[in-house]
Design a protein around this motif. Structure first.
Motif, PDB file in Angstrom:
ATOM      1  N   LEU A  33      -0.775 -51.760-102.078  1.00 28.67           N
ATOM      2  CA  LEU A  33      -2.149 -51.693-102.897  1.00 28.67           C
ATOM      3  C   LEU A  33      -1.816 -52.686-103.950  1.00 28.67           C
ATOM      4  N   GLY A  34      -0.704 -52.452-104.668  1.00 27.91           N
ATOM      5  CA  GLY A  34      -0.300 -53.486-105.902  1.00 27.91           C
ATOM      6  C   GLY A  34      -0.285 -54.783-105.476  1.00 27.91           C
ATOM      7  N   PHE A  35       0.117 -54.888-104.444  1.00 28.69           N
ATOM      8  CA  PHE A  35       0.207 -56.509-103.789  1.00 28.69           C
ATOM      9  C   PHE A  35      -1.267 -57.010-103.815  1.00 28.69           C
ATOM     10  N   MET A  36      -2.148 -56.369-103.368  1.00 33.04           N
ATOM     11  CA  MET A  36      -3.578 -56.719-102.910  1.00 33.04           C
ATOM     12  C   MET A  36      -4.316 -56.964-104.342  1.00 33.04           C
ATOM     13  N   ALA A  37      -3.997 -56.093-105.459  1.00 33.05           N
ATOM     14  CA  ALA A  37      -4.789 -56.075-106.508  1.00 33.05           C
ATOM     15  C   ALA A  37      -5.007 -57.509-107.094  1.00 33.05           C
ATOM     16  N   HIS A  38      -4.046 -58.139-107.341  1.00 32.65           N
ATOM     17  CA  HIS A  38      -4.300 -59.540-108.105  1.00 32.65           C
ATOM     18  C   HIS A  38      -5.092 -60.461-107.090  1.00 32.65           C
ATOM     19  N   HIS A  39      -4.971 -60.377-105.814  1.00 36.38           N
ATOM     20  CA  HIS A  39      -5.721 -60.978-104.796  1.00 36.38           C
ATOM     21  C   HIS A  39      -7.165 -60.808-105.047  1.00 36.38           C
ATOM     22  N   VAL A  40      -7.415 -59.703-105.258  1.00 33.71           N
ATOM     23  CA  VAL A  40      -9.079 -59.268-105.373  1.00 33.71           C
ATOM     24  C   VAL A  40      -9.572 -60.056-106.482  1.00 33.71           C
ATOM     25  N   LEU A  41      -8.955 -60.402-107.697  1.00 30.62           N
ATOM     26  CA  LEU A  41      -9.409 -61.259-108.634  1.00 30.62           C
ATOM     27  C   LEU A  41      -9.640 -62.374-108.086  1.00 30.62           C
ATOM     28  N   VAL A  42      -8.914 -63.083-107.412  1.00 27.89           N
ATOM     29  CA  VAL A  42      -8.946 -64.533-106.894  1.00 27.89           C
ATOM     30  C   VAL A  42     -10.066 -64.643-105.906  1.00 27.89           C
ATOM     31  N   LEU A  43     -10.197 -63.630-105.101  1.00 31.20           N
ATOM     32  CA  LEU A  43     -11.226 -63.492-103.886  1.00 31.20           C
ATOM     33  C   LEU A  43     -12.589 -63.257-104.528  1.00 31.20           C
TER      34      LEU A  43
ATOM     35  N   SER B 100     -19.511 -59.569-102.654  1.00 29.81           N
ATOM     36  CA  SER B 100     -19.444 -59.874-101.320  1.00 29.81           C
ATOM     37  C   SER B 100     -18.422 -59.136-100.335  1.00 29.81           C
ATOM     38  N   PRO B 101     -18.851 -58.860 -99.055  1.00 29.00           N
ATOM     39  CA  PRO B 101     -18.028 -57.928 -98.284  1.00 29.00           C
ATOM     40  C   PRO B 101     -16.843 -58.911 -97.814  1.00 29.00           C
TER      41      PRO B 101
ATOM     42  N   PHE C  99     -11.338 -59.537 -96.840  1.00 28.49           N
ATOM     43  CA  PHE C  99      -9.932 -60.412 -97.197  1.00 28.49           C
ATOM     44  C   PHE C  99      -8.763 -59.539 -97.983  1.00 28.49           C
ATOM     45  N   SER C 100      -9.374 -58.780 -98.934  1.00 23.98           N
ATOM     46  CA  SER C 100      -8.366 -58.080 -99.729  1.00 23.98           C
ATOM     47  C   SER C 100      -7.699 -57.059 -98.905  1.00 23.98           C
ATOM     48  N   ALA C 101      -8.433 -56.221 -97.845  1.00 21.39           N
ATOM     49  CA  ALA C 101      -7.936 -55.293 -97.095  1.00 21.39           C
ATOM     50  C   ALA C 101      -6.779 -56.084 -96.096  1.00 21.39           C
ATOM     51  N   GLY C 102      -7.316 -57.327 -95.647  1.00 22.02           N
ATOM     52  CA  GLY C 102      -6.245 -57.946 -94.937  1.00 22.02           C
ATOM     53  C   GLY C 102      -4.812 -58.308 -95.537  1.00 22.02           C
ATOM     54  N   VAL C 103      -5.036 -58.550 -97.098  1.00 19.81           N
ATOM     55  CA  VAL C 103      -3.883 -58.786 -97.709  1.00 19.81           C
ATOM     56  C   VAL C 103      -3.054 -57.587 -97.829  1.00 19.81           C
TER      57      VAL C 103
ATOM     58  N   PHE D 236     -17.158 -68.100 -89.880  1.00 23.42           N
ATOM     59  CA  PHE D 236     -17.496 -68.247 -91.428  1.00 23.42           C
ATOM     60  C   PHE D 236     -18.110 -69.725 -91.798  1.00 23.42           C
ATOM     61  N   GLN D 237     -17.372 -70.629 -91.337  1.00 27.00           N
ATOM     62  CA  GLN D 237     -17.715 -72.162 -91.736  1.00 27.00           C
ATOM     63  C   GLN D 237     -19.096 -72.309 -91.153  1.00 27.00           C
ATOM     64  N   PRO D 238     -19.453 -72.100 -89.774  1.00 31.65           N
ATOM     65  CA  PRO D 238     -20.645 -72.472 -89.358  1.00 31.65           C
ATOM     66  C   PRO D 238     -21.781 -71.802 -89.954  1.00 31.65           C
ATOM     67  N   ALA D 239     -21.585 -70.502 -90.422  1.00 30.23           N
ATOM     68  CA  ALA D 239     -22.686 -69.535 -90.847  1.00 30.23           C
ATOM     69  C   ALA D 239     -22.769 -69.734 -92.524  1.00 30.23           C
ATOM     70  N   GLY D 240     -22.110 -70.896 -92.882  1.00 30.37           N
ATOM     71  CA  GLY D 240     -22.030 -71.054 -94.521  1.00 30.37           C
ATOM     72  C   GLY D 240     -21.419 -70.024 -95.348  1.00 30.37           C
ATOM     73  N   LEU D 241     -20.799 -69.230 -94.904  1.00 30.79           N
ATOM     74  CA  LEU D 241     -20.207 -67.995 -95.660  1.00 30.79           C
ATOM     75  C   LEU D 241     -19.164 -68.379 -96.841  1.00 30.79           C
TER      76      LEU D 241
END
Length: 247
Positions: free
Chosen positions: A177-187, A195-196, A201-205, A107-112
């Protein structure tokens, strides 16, 4: 497998008021995050911090008020037995390895993460975090304290209450899924909602939340999920400092 078999879960079915509180609990963190992180973005620091403080207080007081003051259930605090704690730590370390490897070698080398770095610096500045000392304090608070509060909220309360009314797999899925939802806003703020990476990352949460719910269901203890959560959060802040530190 019915969630009613879970240790410490009342055998009483969820009543309509219980369902209403669970529904509120599922969406409340997302509403709080939207307010302080999105709606008040760019507003004075005092407004953002105030919204964060009030919102988080309401969120983390809600379970105690409902369980002990409204339902008058026994004052049974979350347990912290060492059972299955090793599994939680092992999962946290596995996630640590994956995150560090992906970030530094891809991720970092690719500038993502370039856009995320800009957004993260701005958000930290808005909250008055501008030096390494304040960053370490923030990281310690989230990694140790906030992770415990989230486990108490999401696993001990939301997941445990859902397990009274639905099957164990459904309780794990809904709470995660409830736990994930607020992370979607941050991400989404950091990477963009198109962005994929936001959705990866949301799926990872959500997967992390499911593992922690399963571990809590298996052990009846918050220690394993908490330690695992703490390792993951600490890793995020280590990567975050590499992202935002002065050149």
């Amino acid at each position: 497998m019915s969630g009613l078999a879970l240790r410490g879960v009342s055998a009483d079915p969820l009543l309509p008021p219980d369902w209403a509180v669970v529904a509120v609990a599922l969406v409340l963190p997302t509403a709080v995050t939207w307010l302080y992180f999105v709606a008040l973005d760019g507003q004075p620091e005092v407004l953002q911090k105030g919204a964060y403080g009030v919102g988080k207080t309401i969120q983390f007081v809600l379970p105690a008020v409902w369980i002990w003051l409204v339902r008058h259930e026994p004052m049974a605090w979350p347990t912290f037995a060492w059972r299955d704690a090793v599994v939680g730590i092992a999962f946290g370390l596995a996630v640590l390895g994956a995150m560090v490897g992906l970030y530094f070698f891809w991720f970092q080398p690719a500038g993502l993460f370039d856009q995320a770095a800009v957004e993260a610096r701005a958000k930290l500045a808005a909250f008055g975090v501008s030096r390494l000392g304040s960053y370490i304090a923030l990281a310690a608070f989230y990694s140790i304290g906030h992770s415990l509060l989230e486990e108490y909220y999401w696993r001990w309360f939301v997941f445990r209450q859902l397990a009274r009314g639905v099957t164990l797999p459904a309780a794990i899925a809904i709470s995660s899924l409830g736990f994930m939802a607020h992370h979607v806003l941050v991400l989404g703020k950091f990477f963009g909602y198109d962005s994929p990476l936001t959705w990866l990352f949301s799926a990872g949460v959500a997967i992390g939340g499911a593992v922690w719910a399963w571990l809590y269901a298996k052990s009846g203890s918050l220690l394993g999920p908490w330690l695992s959560h703490a390792v993951v959060d600490a890793t995020i802040f280590v990567i975050g400092w590499n992202l935002v530190r002065p050149a």
